[in-house]
Enzyme design. Structure first.
Site, short mmCIF file in Angstrom:
data_model
loop_
_atom_site.label_atom_id
_atom_site.label_comp_id
_atom_site.label_asym_id
_atom_site.label_seq_id
_atom_site.Cartn_x
_atom_site.Cartn_y
_atom_site.Cartn_z
CG ASP A 68 -7.08 -3.60 -2.34
OD1 ASP A 68 -7.64 -2.59 -1.93
OD2 ASP A 68 -5.61 -3.63 -2.00
CB SER A 102 -0.98 -0.17 1.28
OG SER A 102 -2.10 0.91 1.05
CG HIS A 148 -5.59 -2.56 1.23
ND1 HIS A 148 -5.34 -2.12 -0.07
CD2 HIS A 148 -4.65 -2.00 2.13
CE1 HIS A 148 -4.28 -1.42 0.00
NE2 HIS A 148 -4.16 -1.10 1.34
#
Length: 396
Positions: A339, A252, A376
């Site tokens: 995601d 991320s 995620h």
């Protein structure tokens, strides 16, 4: 049979008619509740965004969400409390005044030998020729990995919130709630511990830092600062690991830090042995409605009108796509198809950029089916992940 004038039968047998005064009281109460809801809506949608225009430092908090320490009540100096019994907590100084909290987990095969050892032993262990991973974490959380701040009018809000401003009517109670998705996890977050365990089980060293301002690290986070921290840790690892492979794994937010770091190394004439980008994003391709650093735009409808995008003033640029055009390291993209924060289409576009710069042999993309529900942060749970990582390391 004729009805008497002025007399009204109850629509349902056995149910008494509502008296006029009761109706008036209910109407008045409902009107008051709606008035409170309207006033709070004005406060949330006008005053809060306005405050952000005059307090730019709050933008930094919204981007990095580092002030709230999650998980709560975790002693980061004791990784053994999280079943990391072969892990040393240490602090490195990336620049003057900045102390970084870092966990070093040795390969699982060294678990018994690591018991009771000091920092010097862990540093020397880096030179055992085992691959070394530097895991650069994100600031994103999903589902159970979130911290919610709620402003509520009325009684208890519903059990399940969505990240929107909304009015809930139920049981005669009006609830106005502002749900802010605060992604603020340190190196003790479940998915980060999970990644460390996966890599350790494969026989690799893992170093997991908290950037400046995160966890127990000092300082305030900025893009340049996070990149400096990662670059310092990479050089520290290289100085202690001899000829061992050193791989950077960014997740991320960490993917932006990872690509920044890889490019800085190229500029210094150094090529990182490998880079893994999990749940990557693109500042240039992702519009504000889906950008991972702008959750408040879709949490608070209309706020984009009141204050600028964080990257508009160089708050958080992370030009990963441009970085990919300069990188020379083999790259592995990992992405879950479901995601919700960084849609997979952007990872696919980033993959194409990397392939066009290098080639399909040096750049790989592995996606995980949406039916697996990894969202995620859940890729560490996939049973095939160890083999995927092992193949990538063996190709370096």
């Amino acid at each position: 049979m004729k009805r008497r004038a002025g007399k009204r039968d109850s629509f349902y047998p056995g149910v008494a008619d509502v008296k006029p005064e009761n109706r008036a009281q209910r109407a008045e109460g409902k009107s008051q509740r709606w008035m409170r809801s309207v006033l709070l809506s004005i406060f949330v949608l006008v005053l809060v965004p306005f405050s952000l225009t005059v307090l730019p430092e709050l933008i930094q908090l919204l981007v990095y969400t580092h002030r709230i320490r999650v998980p709560f009540f975790v002693d980061l100096s004791r990784p053994s409390d999280l079943s990391l019994n072969h892990t040393m907590n240490m602090y490195l100084t990336s620049e003057e005044g900045i102390s970084l909290g870092v966990w070093h987990t040795v390969p699982e095969s060294q678990w018994k030998e690591a018991q009771g050892k000091d920092l010097a032993w862990y540093q020397n262990a880096l030179n055992d020729r085992s691959p070394v991973f530097i895991y650069l974490h994100g600031n994103m959380g999903t589902r159970y990995h979130n911290c919610y701040i709620c402003i509520v009018l009325g009684s208890t809000p519903p059990d399940i919130f969505v990240p929107l401003l909304f009015v809930y009517l139920g049981g005669g109670t009006t609830v106005l709630a502002l749900v802010l998705l605060m992604n603020c996890f340190n190196r003790a977050a479940t998915h980060r511990v999970g990644v460390a365990k996966v890599l350790s089980a494969l026989g690799y060293h893992v170093l997991v830092p908290d950037y400046r301002g995160f966890g127990d690290s000092t300082g305030e986070p900025t893009e340049a600062g996070l990149t400096t921290d990662a670059l310092y840790l990479f050089n520290w690892v290289k100085a202690h690991s001899g000829n061992s492979l050193v791989i950077i794994w960014g997740q991320s937010l960490g993917t932006g830090v990872a690509t920044n770091t890889a490019v800085k190394l190229v500029e210094q004439g150094v090529v990182c042995d490998g880079v893994i980008l999990e749940a990557t994003f693109s500042s240039t391709r992702q519009p504000v409605t889906v950008h991972p650093f702008s959750w408040y735009y879709w949490t608070l409808p209309g706020t984009g009108y009141f204050f600028p995008e964080p990257w508009a003033e160089n708050k958080a640029v992370f030009p990963s796509e441009e970085n990919l055009k300069k990188m020379k390291s083999p790259i592995l993209f990992l992405h879950s198809e479901d995601d919700p924060l960084t849609p997979i289409r952007f990872a696919q576009q980033m993959y194409e950029v990397a392939v066009s710069t290098q080639n399909a042999e040096r750049v790989k993309l592995v996606s995980f089916d949406s039916s697996l529900g990894y969202l995620h942060n859940g890729l560490y749970k996939d049973p095939h992940l160890p083999d995927i990582i092992k193949r990538f390391v063996m190709s370096l």
